[in-house]
Scaffold this active site. Structure first.
Site, PDB file in Angstrom:
ATOM      1  CD  GLU A 395      24.009  40.862  35.644  1.00 20.34           C
ATOM      2  OE1 GLU A 395      24.988  41.400  35.121  1.00 20.34           O
ATOM      3  OE2 GLU A 395      24.065  39.839  36.330  1.00 20.34           O
ATOM      4  CG  HIS A 480      31.053  43.858  37.362  1.00 26.43           C
ATOM      5  ND1 HIS A 480      29.932  44.317  36.707  1.00 26.43           N
ATOM      6  CD2 HIS A 480      30.975  42.505  37.327  1.00 26.43           C
ATOM      7  CE1 HIS A 480      29.214  43.291  36.299  1.00 26.43           C
ATOM      8  NE2 HIS A 480      29.813  42.177  36.667  1.00 26.43           N
ATOM      9  CG  ASN A 518      27.674  41.957  32.521  1.00 29.02           C
ATOM     10  OD1 ASN A 518      26.930  42.575  31.778  1.00 29.02           O
ATOM     11  ND2 ASN A 518      27.258  41.325  33.571  1.00 29.02           N
TER      12      ASN A 518
HETATM   13  P1  FAE Z   1      40.580  38.015  37.811  1.00 24.14           P
HETATM   14  O1  FAE Z   1      39.717  37.230  36.906  1.00 24.14           O
HETATM   15  O2  FAE Z   1      40.022  38.478  39.107  1.00 24.14           O
HETATM   16  O3  FAE Z   1      41.878  37.118  38.086  1.00 24.14           O
HETATM   17  C1  FAE Z   1      42.875  37.459  38.998  1.00 24.14           C
HETATM   18  C2  FAE Z   1      43.546  36.185  39.481  1.00 24.14           C
HETATM   19  O4  FAE Z   1      44.747  36.525  40.174  1.00 24.14           O
HETATM   20  C3  FAE Z   1      42.709  35.375  40.463  1.00 24.14           C
HETATM   21  O5  FAE Z   1      42.692  34.040  40.054  1.00 24.14           O
HETATM   22  C4  FAE Z   1      43.433  35.551  41.796  1.00 24.14           C
HETATM   23  O6  FAE Z   1      43.308  34.431  42.658  1.00 24.14           O
HETATM   24  C5  FAE Z   1      44.871  35.735  41.348  1.00 24.14           C
HETATM   25  N1  FAE Z   1      45.692  36.495  42.294  1.00 24.14           N
HETATM   26  C6  FAE Z   1      45.364  37.624  42.962  1.00 24.14           C
HETATM   27  N2  FAE Z   1      46.406  38.068  43.714  1.00 24.14           N
HETATM   28  C7  FAE Z   1      47.431  37.156  43.500  1.00 24.14           C
HETATM   29  C8  FAE Z   1      48.756  37.059  43.996  1.00 24.14           C
HETATM   30  N3  FAE Z   1      49.257  37.955  44.831  1.00 24.14           N
HETATM   31  N4  FAE Z   1      49.501  35.996  43.596  1.00 24.14           N
HETATM   32  C9  FAE Z   1      49.007  35.081  42.740  1.00 24.14           C
HETATM   33  N5  FAE Z   1      47.741  35.132  42.251  1.00 24.14           N
HETATM   34  C10 FAE Z   1      46.972  36.167  42.614  1.00 24.14           C
HETATM   35  O7  FAE Z   1      41.199  39.278  37.089  1.00 24.14           O
HETATM   36  N6  FAE Z   1      31.999  39.736  34.484  1.00 24.14           N
HETATM   37  C11 FAE Z   1      31.374  39.646  33.283  1.00 24.14           C
HETATM   38  O8  FAE Z   1      31.839  40.226  32.288  1.00 24.14           O
HETATM   39  N7  FAE Z   1      30.213  38.901  33.164  1.00 24.14           N
HETATM   40  C12 FAE Z   1      29.640  38.267  34.223  1.00 24.14           C
HETATM   41  O9  FAE Z   1      28.624  37.592  34.078  1.00 24.14           O
HETATM   42  C13 FAE Z   1      30.270  38.406  35.498  1.00 24.14           C
HETATM   43  N8  FAE Z   1      29.724  37.832  36.612  1.00 24.14           N
HETATM   44  C14 FAE Z   1      30.433  37.852  37.793  1.00 24.14           C
HETATM   45  C15 FAE Z   1      29.941  37.137  38.893  1.00 24.14           C
HETATM   46  C16 FAE Z   1      30.706  37.031  40.048  1.00 24.14           C
HETATM   47  C17 FAE Z   1      30.172  36.272  41.236  1.00 24.14           C
HETATM   48  C18 FAE Z   1      31.986  37.652  40.105  1.00 24.14           C
HETATM   49  C19 FAE Z   1      32.845  37.538  41.335  1.00 24.14           C
HETATM   50  C20 FAE Z   1      32.464  38.365  39.026  1.00 24.14           C
HETATM   51  C21 FAE Z   1      31.703  38.478  37.872  1.00 24.14           C
HETATM   52  N9  FAE Z   1      32.174  39.158  36.754  1.00 24.14           N
HETATM   53  C22 FAE Z   1      31.495  39.113  35.569  1.00 24.14           C
HETATM   54  C23 FAE Z   1      33.434  39.917  36.806  1.00 24.14           C
HETATM   55  C24 FAE Z   1      34.603  39.221  36.091  1.00 24.14           C
HETATM   56  O10 FAE Z   1      34.699  37.874  36.504  1.00 24.14           O
HETATM   57  C25 FAE Z   1      35.878  40.012  36.412  1.00 24.14           C
HETATM   58  O11 FAE Z   1      35.712  41.316  35.890  1.00 24.14           O
HETATM   59  C26 FAE Z   1      37.118  39.370  35.796  1.00 24.14           C
HETATM   60  O12 FAE Z   1      37.303  38.065  36.279  1.00 24.14           O
HETATM   61  C27 FAE Z   1      38.343  40.212  36.099  1.00 24.14           C
HETATM   62  O13 FAE Z   1      39.412  39.719  35.331  1.00 24.14           O
HETATM   63  P2  FAE Z   1      40.914  40.050  35.717  1.00 24.14           P
HETATM   64  O14 FAE Z   1      41.797  39.518  34.646  1.00 24.14           O
HETATM   65  O15 FAE Z   1      41.017  41.490  36.041  1.00 24.14           O
END
Ligand code: FAE
Length: 541
Positions: A395, A480, A518
């Site tokens: 990207e 990721h 992504n």
């Molecule tokens: P996630 O979105 O991480 O959500 C998990 C949630 O669970 C969070 O809100 C936590 O605070 C919460 N949590 C964790 N442990 C606990 C607990 N014990 N009790 C209660 N709550 C808890 O999970 N992906 C893309 O496809 N495109 C992009 O452009 C992209 N850019 C990114 C840029 C950055 C800076 C970052 C950090 C990530 C990026 N990603 C991108 C990755 C993407 O956001 C990530 O793969 C998803 O958010 C993961 O989704 P999940 O549902 O696995």
């Protein structure tokens, strides 16, 4: 592209807005309790979803639509209440305590500029929106708050190639994924594409056009990247008709405008069913199972300054783990190794990868300017996925510093076959990642093959001033994280955890370390597929 507000989403948004106005930490659109300041955590609920990221949000919406009362528990805060200056989030150039999760100093991916420590700032410890969790040779960036990673990510909404999907998840029917679940997830997420004509002459993507020129000189193809940032809003930002967000150096510490984060899409719709409640600043610490099969969760409620306000318990008949790759894996490992869920198998914690993330910068010639104005939301990638030795999707990333930096920056997604694993560390009561620097080398090799060609064709050099020392490639972090409870190994082919009926994984932990692009669209689409099946066969049958 218009993104219509359905009645359900409208009701959910209204609930979120009134919670924000009242400064509440719990949100519900259920008429009997909506807006109650002291909305307590019930002692039991038919379904509990841990986390509010992609997998969790999809799951909660479908549970709510099916009429199942559902409680979502999120350790981060609800990011809806503006400060007196109108901002909810702080920008990357002047981050304050809202930027990061309980740390004394921000930790941005670009650590330095011209080797100077000018990027990061000292901040107060607070329940900020971006976390960087350190595990020796690897650190993982995570979103914290209602919306999980959607609050901090770059909004790139990329559907992987079918062949790569079939390779990583061979037990899942790709036809159904590509005909139904991917389109469904894209529609619910509000994915849109940049206006190609505008892209060709706007200031916002001058940096991307420059990188495209350099890519073409090296014989590479580029591809437009769909996004959940509203490109019509971005146009208005550039025209001076709307408050700047993507053009105001806002990305990794949250966007005040323009982004269709999950609280605007899936979570709003989930709340709008009237069956879903979100409790923020509630962290699940332990999961146990009663003789009758009920799951009992121990939950720690904190305030934004980290003070523990209460310890609570909630029982659930159906428990969905959506705490993300790191969070879900840690909860399962802790439950297994402290003896609370002893039948969890050896596959828990395995199959973890970085999605091959590696970042690098190139030094442009003085006449090749990237522009003072740079959209924080990427819209273009170099697609070299057909390379038989080093397939890469890179990207084209912004450097929204507000000054000309002469840097072309990239986040390469490589197909690194290395996998790490997590174990439970009793001394710290946390999961420990086993990943070595050497395991990151295949990512660097692949990115270097692409970057060397770019440099040779354009007579340019690497930037070695950006990552704290003189390295050209930064792969000591990932955006990721994927894996830890892999589909078809730690769970069955629908996320049911082996050994424990009514316990499900619904997030990025299911994906074995790579999506080739992504990942969030894949996480959402897979969650759509799994919850449809689980509802039909386990819950409503
Ligand atoms: P996630 O979105 O991480 O959500 C998990 C949630 O669970 C969070 O809100 C936590 O605070 C919460 N949590 C964790 N442990 C606990 C607990 N014990 N009790 C209660 N709550 C808890 O999970 N992906 C893309 O496809 N495109 C992009 O452009 C992209 N850019 C990114 C840029 C950055 C800076 C970052 C950090 C990530 C990026 N990603 C991108 C990755 C993407 O956001 C990530 O793969 C998803 O958010 C993961 O989704 P999940 O549902 O696995």
């Amino acid at each position: 592209m218009p993104f219509s507000v359905t009645r359900r989403r409208f009701l959910g948004l209204a609930a979120l807005n009134s919670a924000a106005a009242l400064g509440l930490t719990a949100v519900s659109a259920t008429p009997a309790v909506a807006g109650r300041r002291d909305l307590p955590l019930p002692r039991s609920a038919p379904a509990v979803v841990i986390g509010t990221g992609y997998g969790a949000a999809v799951t909660a919406l479908r549970l709510g639509q099916a009429g199942i009362p559902t409680v979502m528990l999120e350790m981060g805060q609800l990011w809806d209440t503006p400060r007196p200056d109108g901002t909810v989030f702080s920008d990357m150039l002047a981050p304050d305590e809202r930027a990061m999760w309980f740390t004394d100093r921000t930790e941005a991916p670009l650590a330095t500029f011209l080797w100077l420590d000018v990027v990061n700032r000292n901040i107060r410890r607070y329940a900020g929106v971006l976390d960087r969790v350190h595990y020796g040779d690897m650190s993982v960036y995570l979103g914290r708050g209602v919306g999980g990673g959607s609050l901090v990510n770059g909004a790139m909404a990329v559907t992987p190639r079918r062949d790569h999907f079939a390779e990583i998840l061979p037990g899942v029917d790709p036809n159904r994924m590509y005909e139904h679940y991917y389109p469904l997830a894209n529609a619910e997420l509000g994915v849109n594409e940049v206006d190609r004509e505008w892209f060709e002459h706007c200031d916002s993507y001058r940096y991307a056009r420059l990188s495209r020129k350099h890519a073409e000189r090296a014989g590479f193809r580029t591809e437009f990247v769909p996004s959940v940032y509203d490109f019509e809003y971005l146009k208005r930002e550039e025209a001076g008709d709307a408050e700047r967000s993507a053009l105001g150096s806002e990305v990794i510490y949250g966007n005040n405008h323009g982004k269709r984060s999950l609280d605007r899409t899936y979570l709003a719709a989930a709340l709008g069913t009237g069956k879903v409640t979100i409790q923020s600043l509630h962290e699940v610490r332990d999961i146990a199972r009663q003789q009758d099969g009920t799951y009992t969760l121990t939950v720690r409620q904190r305030d934004v300054n980290g003070n523990v306000l209460a310890r609570k318990q909630i029982d659930a008949r159906y428990l969905f783990l959506g705490a993300g790759s790191v969070g879900t894996t840690e909860l399962l490992l802790r439950a297994r190794d402290t003896g609370r869920l002893p039948a969890l198998g050896a596959e828990i914690g395995q199959g973890w990868g970085t999605n091959g993330n590696v970042m690098f910068g190139r030094a442009n010639h003085p006449h090749d300017v990237t522009g003072l104005l740079q959209s924080g939301m990427p819209a273009l990638g170099i697609d070299n996925r057909d390379d038989p030795v080093h397939p890469v999707f890179a990207e084209i990333a912004p450097v929204p510093a507000g000054i000309e930096t002469w840097v072309s920056l990239y986040l390469a997604i490589t197909r690194n076959p290395e996998r790490g694993h997590f174990t439970y560390d009793a001394a710290t009561d946390s999961a420990r990642l086993h990943w070595t620097e050497a395991q990151g080398q295949p990512s660097i090799d692949a990115a270097r093959a692409l970057a060397d060609r770019l440099n040779q064709a354009n007579g340019t050099l690497y930037r070695r001033d950006l990552f704290g020392d003189t390295r050209a490639f930064e792969n000591r972090f990932t955006y990721h994280p994927l894996g830890g409870a892999v589909l078809g190994r730690a769970t069955d082919l629908y996320g049911r955890v082996h050994g424990y009926p009514n316990l499900y994984v619904t997030d990025g932990s299911l994906i074995p370390g790579s999506t080739g692009v992504n990942p969030f669209v894949t996480i959402a689409a897979l969650a759509e597929r799994n919850i449809e099946h689980v509802l039909a066969t386990d819950i409503l049958a």
